[in-house]
Write a protein that holds these residues in place. Structure first.
Motif, PDB file in Angstrom:
ATOM      1  N   TRP A  21       0.840  -1.205   0.000  1.00  0.00           N
ATOM      2  CA  TRP A  21       0.000   0.000   0.000  1.00  0.00           C
ATOM      3  C   TRP A  21       0.870   1.248   0.000  1.00  0.00           C
ATOM      4  CZ3 TRP A  21      -0.032   3.814   3.754  1.00  0.00           C
ATOM      5  CH2 TRP A  21      -0.997   4.800   3.591  1.00  0.00           C
ATOM      6  N   PHE A  22       1.914   1.260   0.829  1.00  0.00           N
ATOM      7  CA  PHE A  22       2.767   2.445   0.936  1.00  0.00           C
ATOM      8  C   PHE A  22       3.475   2.724  -0.392  1.00  0.00           C
ATOM      9  CE2 PHE A  22       6.687   4.721   2.095  1.00  0.00           C
ATOM     10  CZ  PHE A  22       6.112   5.840   2.678  1.00  0.00           C
ATOM     11  N   LYS A  23       3.995   1.696  -1.037  1.00  0.00           N
ATOM     12  CA  LYS A  23       4.668   1.888  -2.332  1.00  0.00           C
ATOM     13  C   LYS A  23       3.716   2.450  -3.373  1.00  0.00           C
ATOM     14  CE  LYS A  23       8.310  -1.522  -1.715  1.00  0.00           C
ATOM     15  NZ  LYS A  23       8.832  -2.830  -2.070  1.00  0.00           N
ATOM     16  N   GLN A  24       2.471   1.979  -3.366  1.00  0.00           N
ATOM     17  CA  GLN A  24       1.475   2.464  -4.330  1.00  0.00           C
ATOM     18  C   GLN A  24       1.041   3.896  -4.039  1.00  0.00           C
ATOM     19  OE1 GLN A  24      -1.732  -0.350  -4.109  1.00  0.00           O
ATOM     20  NE2 GLN A  24      -0.650  -1.918  -5.284  1.00  0.00           N
ATOM     21  N   ASN A  25       1.097   4.325  -2.784  1.00  0.00           N
ATOM     22  CA  ASN A  25       0.566   5.629  -2.395  1.00  0.00           C
ATOM     23  C   ASN A  25       1.625   6.647  -1.974  1.00  0.00           C
ATOM     24  OD1 ASN A  25      -2.554   5.412  -2.348  1.00  0.00           O
ATOM     25  ND2 ASN A  25      -1.812   3.495  -1.488  1.00  0.00           N
ATOM     26  N   GLU A  26       2.887   6.309  -2.122  1.00  0.00           N
ATOM     27  CA  GLU A  26       3.953   7.184  -1.650  1.00  0.00           C
ATOM     28  C   GLU A  26       3.898   8.572  -2.299  1.00  0.00           C
ATOM     29  OE1 GLU A  26       8.627   6.716  -0.416  1.00  0.00           O
ATOM     30  OE2 GLU A  26       7.750   5.282  -1.825  1.00  0.00           O
ATOM     31  N   LYS A  27       3.656   8.637  -3.603  1.00  0.00           N
ATOM     32  CA  LYS A  27       3.578   9.930  -4.291  1.00  0.00           C
ATOM     33  C   LYS A  27       2.376  10.739  -3.809  1.00  0.00           C
ATOM     34  CE  LYS A  27       6.038   8.662  -8.474  1.00  0.00           C
ATOM     35  NZ  LYS A  27       5.969   8.444  -9.916  1.00  0.00           N
ATOM     36  N   VAL A  28       1.261  10.076  -3.610  1.00  0.00           N
ATOM     37  CA  VAL A  28       0.054  10.748  -3.109  1.00  0.00           C
ATOM     38  C   VAL A  28       0.331  11.331  -1.725  1.00  0.00           C
ATOM     39  CG1 VAL A  28      -2.315  10.366  -2.296  1.00  0.00           C
ATOM     40  CG2 VAL A  28      -1.544   9.302  -4.419  1.00  0.00           C
ATOM     41  N   LEU A  29       0.938  10.560  -0.857  1.00  0.00           N
ATOM     42  CA  LEU A  29       1.202  10.984   0.511  1.00  0.00           C
ATOM     43  C   LEU A  29       2.144  12.184   0.565  1.00  0.00           C
ATOM     44  CD1 LEU A  29       1.553   7.418   1.993  1.00  0.00           C
ATOM     45  CD2 LEU A  29      -0.238   9.067   2.606  1.00  0.00           C
ATOM     46  N   LYS A  30       3.093  12.269  -0.355  1.00  0.00           N
ATOM     47  CA  LYS A  30       4.054  13.382  -0.365  1.00  0.00           C
ATOM     48  C   LYS A  30       3.397  14.719  -0.702  1.00  0.00           C
ATOM     49  CE  LYS A  30       8.260  10.813  -1.165  1.00  0.00           C
ATOM     50  NZ  LYS A  30       9.396  10.529  -2.009  1.00  0.00           N
ATOM     51  N   ARG A  31       2.216  14.680  -1.329  1.00  0.00           N
ATOM     52  CA  ARG A  31       1.504  15.925  -1.670  1.00  0.00           C
ATOM     53  C   ARG A  31       0.956  16.623  -0.434  1.00  0.00           C
ATOM     54  NH1 ARG A  31      -2.068  13.369  -6.132  1.00  0.00           N
ATOM     55  NH2 ARG A  31      -3.610  13.715  -4.515  1.00  0.00           N
ATOM     56  N   PHE A  32       0.775  15.890   0.635  1.00  0.00           N
ATOM     57  CA  PHE A  32       0.159  16.436   1.841  1.00  0.00           C
ATOM     58  C   PHE A  32       1.210  16.614   2.930  1.00  0.00           C
ATOM     59  CE2 PHE A  32      -2.955  13.793  -0.397  1.00  0.00           C
ATOM     60  CZ  PHE A  32      -3.889  14.770  -0.720  1.00  0.00           C
ATOM     61  N   LYS A  33       1.298  17.814   3.466  1.00  0.00           N
ATOM     62  CA  LYS A  33       2.343  18.146   4.435  1.00  0.00           C
ATOM     63  C   LYS A  33       1.965  17.826   5.881  1.00  0.00           C
ATOM     64  CE  LYS A  33       4.912  19.733   1.195  1.00  0.00           C
ATOM     65  NZ  LYS A  33       5.659  18.710   0.522  1.00  0.00           N
ATOM     66  N   ASN A  34       0.724  17.438   6.115  1.00  0.00           N
ATOM     67  CA  ASN A  34       0.284  17.198   7.491  1.00  0.00           C
ATOM     68  C   ASN A  34       0.000  15.724   7.785  1.00  0.00           C
ATOM     69  OD1 ASN A  34      -2.006  17.146   5.847  1.00  0.00           O
ATOM     70  ND2 ASN A  34      -3.334  18.055   7.398  1.00  0.00           N
ATOM     71  N   ILE A  35       0.557  14.829   6.958  1.00  0.00           N
ATOM     72  CA  ILE A  35       0.291  13.392   7.138  1.00  0.00           C
ATOM     73  C   ILE A  35       1.570  12.650   7.514  1.00  0.00           C
ATOM     74  CG2 ILE A  35      -0.401  11.262   5.967  1.00  0.00           C
ATOM     75  CD1 ILE A  35      -2.382  12.855   4.360  1.00  0.00           C
ATOM     76  N   ARG A  36       1.435  11.801   8.514  1.00  0.00           N
ATOM     77  CA  ARG A  36       2.527  10.919   8.929  1.00  0.00           C
ATOM     78  C   ARG A  36       2.028   9.479   8.801  1.00  0.00           C
ATOM     79  NH1 ARG A  36       5.038  11.700  14.741  1.00  0.00           N
ATOM     80  NH2 ARG A  36       5.770  13.527  13.647  1.00  0.00           N
ATOM     81  N   VAL A  37       2.868   8.622   8.248  1.00  0.00           N
ATOM     82  CA  VAL A  37       2.543   7.192   8.153  1.00  0.00           C
ATOM     83  C   VAL A  37       3.485   6.447   9.096  1.00  0.00           C
ATOM     84  CG1 VAL A  37       2.430   5.160   6.658  1.00  0.00           C
ATOM     85  CG2 VAL A  37       1.789   7.416   5.746  1.00  0.00           C
ATOM     86  N   VAL A  38       2.894   5.629   9.965  1.00  0.00           N
ATOM     87  CA  VAL A  38       3.668   4.893  10.964  1.00  0.00           C
ATOM     88  C   VAL A  38       3.324   3.414  10.860  1.00  0.00           C
ATOM     89  CG1 VAL A  38       4.139   4.618  13.425  1.00  0.00           C
ATOM     90  CG2 VAL A  38       3.623   6.894  12.519  1.00  0.00           C
ATOM     91  N   PHE A  39       4.365   2.591  10.722  1.00  0.00           N
ATOM     92  CA  PHE A  39       4.179   1.139  10.714  1.00  0.00           C
ATOM     93  C   PHE A  39       4.344   0.629  12.143  1.00  0.00           C
ATOM     94  CE2 PHE A  39       5.947  -3.174  10.512  1.00  0.00           C
ATOM     95  CZ  PHE A  39       4.879  -3.809   9.888  1.00  0.00           C
ATOM     96  N   LEU A  40       3.363  -0.130  12.600  1.00  0.00           N
ATOM     97  CA  LEU A  40       3.416  -0.737  13.929  1.00  0.00           C
ATOM     98  C   LEU A  40       3.793  -2.206  13.811  1.00  0.00           C
ATOM     99  CD1 LEU A  40       0.129   0.670  15.537  1.00  0.00           C
ATOM    100  CD2 LEU A  40       2.463   1.539  15.806  1.00  0.00           C
ATOM    101  N   SER A  41       4.792  -2.624  14.583  1.00  0.00           N
ATOM    102  CA  SER A  41       5.136  -4.044  14.629  1.00  0.00           C
ATOM    103  C   SER A  41       5.039  -4.507  16.083  1.00  0.00           C
ATOM    104  CB  SER A  41       6.530  -4.303  14.058  1.00  0.00           C
ATOM    105  OG  SER A  41       7.505  -3.580  14.779  1.00  0.00           O
ATOM    106  N   PHE A  42       4.713  -5.769  16.254  1.00  0.00           N
ATOM    107  CA  PHE A  42       4.435  -6.326  17.569  1.00  0.00           C
ATOM    108  C   PHE A  42       5.388  -7.475  17.859  1.00  0.00           C
ATOM    109  CE2 PHE A  42       0.599  -4.808  15.476  1.00  0.00           C
ATOM    110  CZ  PHE A  42       0.179  -3.833  16.369  1.00  0.00           C
ATOM    111  N   SER A  43       5.857  -7.548  19.111  1.00  0.00           N
ATOM    112  CA  SER A  43       6.801  -8.610  19.497  1.00  0.00           C
ATOM    113  C   SER A  43       6.140  -9.978  19.489  1.00  0.00           C
ATOM    114  CB  SER A  43       7.395  -8.313  20.872  1.00  0.00           C
ATOM    115  OG  SER A  43       6.376  -8.313  21.861  1.00  0.00           O
ATOM    116  N   SER A  44       4.829 -10.032  19.667  1.00  0.00           N
ATOM    117  CA  SER A  44       4.055 -11.274  19.564  1.00  0.00           C
ATOM    118  C   SER A  44       2.619 -10.880  19.223  1.00  0.00           C
ATOM    119  CB  SER A  44       4.136 -12.086  20.861  1.00  0.00           C
ATOM    120  OG  SER A  44       3.608 -11.364  21.945  1.00  0.00           O
ATOM    121  N   ASP A  45       1.745 -11.859  19.160  1.00  0.00           N
ATOM    122  CA  ASP A  45       0.359 -11.579  18.766  1.00  0.00           C
ATOM    123  C   ASP A  45      -0.332 -10.712  19.806  1.00  0.00           C
ATOM    124  OD1 ASP A  45       0.641 -13.100  16.487  1.00  0.00           O
ATOM    125  OD2 ASP A  45      -0.147 -14.928  17.416  1.00  0.00           O
TER     126      ASP A  45
END
Length: 178
Positions: A115-139
């Motif tokens: 999703w991020f690769k497909q939308n990276e250009k779109v996201l760069k147009r907006f200066k007030n958006i942050r994308v954060v990936f969450l990872s978990f040590s277990s379920d």
């Protein structure tokens, strides 16, 4: 007959050393029938990471035009919109236009990366958006119960969720800055 939301209750004690926010919150969270435990826990995690006295859950999954969480000013302006998953361009544009700051939390590795690769250009147009990936040590679903008591400690963008039986570490990887 429509299936109703399931009510979850969470008592959370937050100690966020990054933002110096220390508080207890008693939350009532409605789990939509189409929502799984993972998404519910990501919503709760997003609340914990951005906790304030004015941050609140919205109808979220039930309403396409609302974020999953928001923080409004006393005048009703949206100061912060939090969206979970992989929103489409229309939803990104709307959130950016109606909110001072937008955080998009992505959490399913393969789908999030694509999703991020497909939308990276779109996201760069907006200066007030942050994308954060969450990872978990277990379920993270392991600590999901209808009634939860959690100690939530954050330091160096790493959140530790502690329940009676488990502890899970949630790491934040910022993919795009606002």
């Amino acid at each position: 007959m429509a299936t109703k939301a399931t009510i979850y209750k969470a008592n959370i004690n937050i100690a966020n050393m990054d933002t110096h926010y220390y508080a207890e919150h008693s939350l009532v969270i409605a789990k939509h029938p189409s929502e799984n435990d993972l998404r519910l826990m990501v919503r709760l995690t997003a609340f914990i990471l951005n906790a304030s006295e004015t941050l609140e859950f919205t109808k979220g999954i039930d309403q396409d035009d609302e974020p999953d969480l928001w923080q409004k000013s006393m005048g009703g302006d949206i100061e912060l919109s939090i969206i979970l998953g992989q929103p489409d361009e229309k939803r990104i544009k709307k959130a950016s236009g109606t909110s001072d700051k937008v955080i998009i939390y992505v959490y399913q590795d393969g789908m999030a990366t694509s999703w991020f690769k497909q939308n990276e250009k779109v996201l760069k147009r907006f200066k007030n958006i942050r994308v954060v990936f969450l990872s978990f040590s277990s379920d993270i679903e392991e600590i999901c119960n209808r009634s939860m008591d959690l100690q939530c400690n954050t330091d160096d963008r790493e959140l530790t969720l502690i329940s009676d039986e488990n502890s899970i570490i949630v790491s934040e990887d910022i993919w795009s800055r606002d």
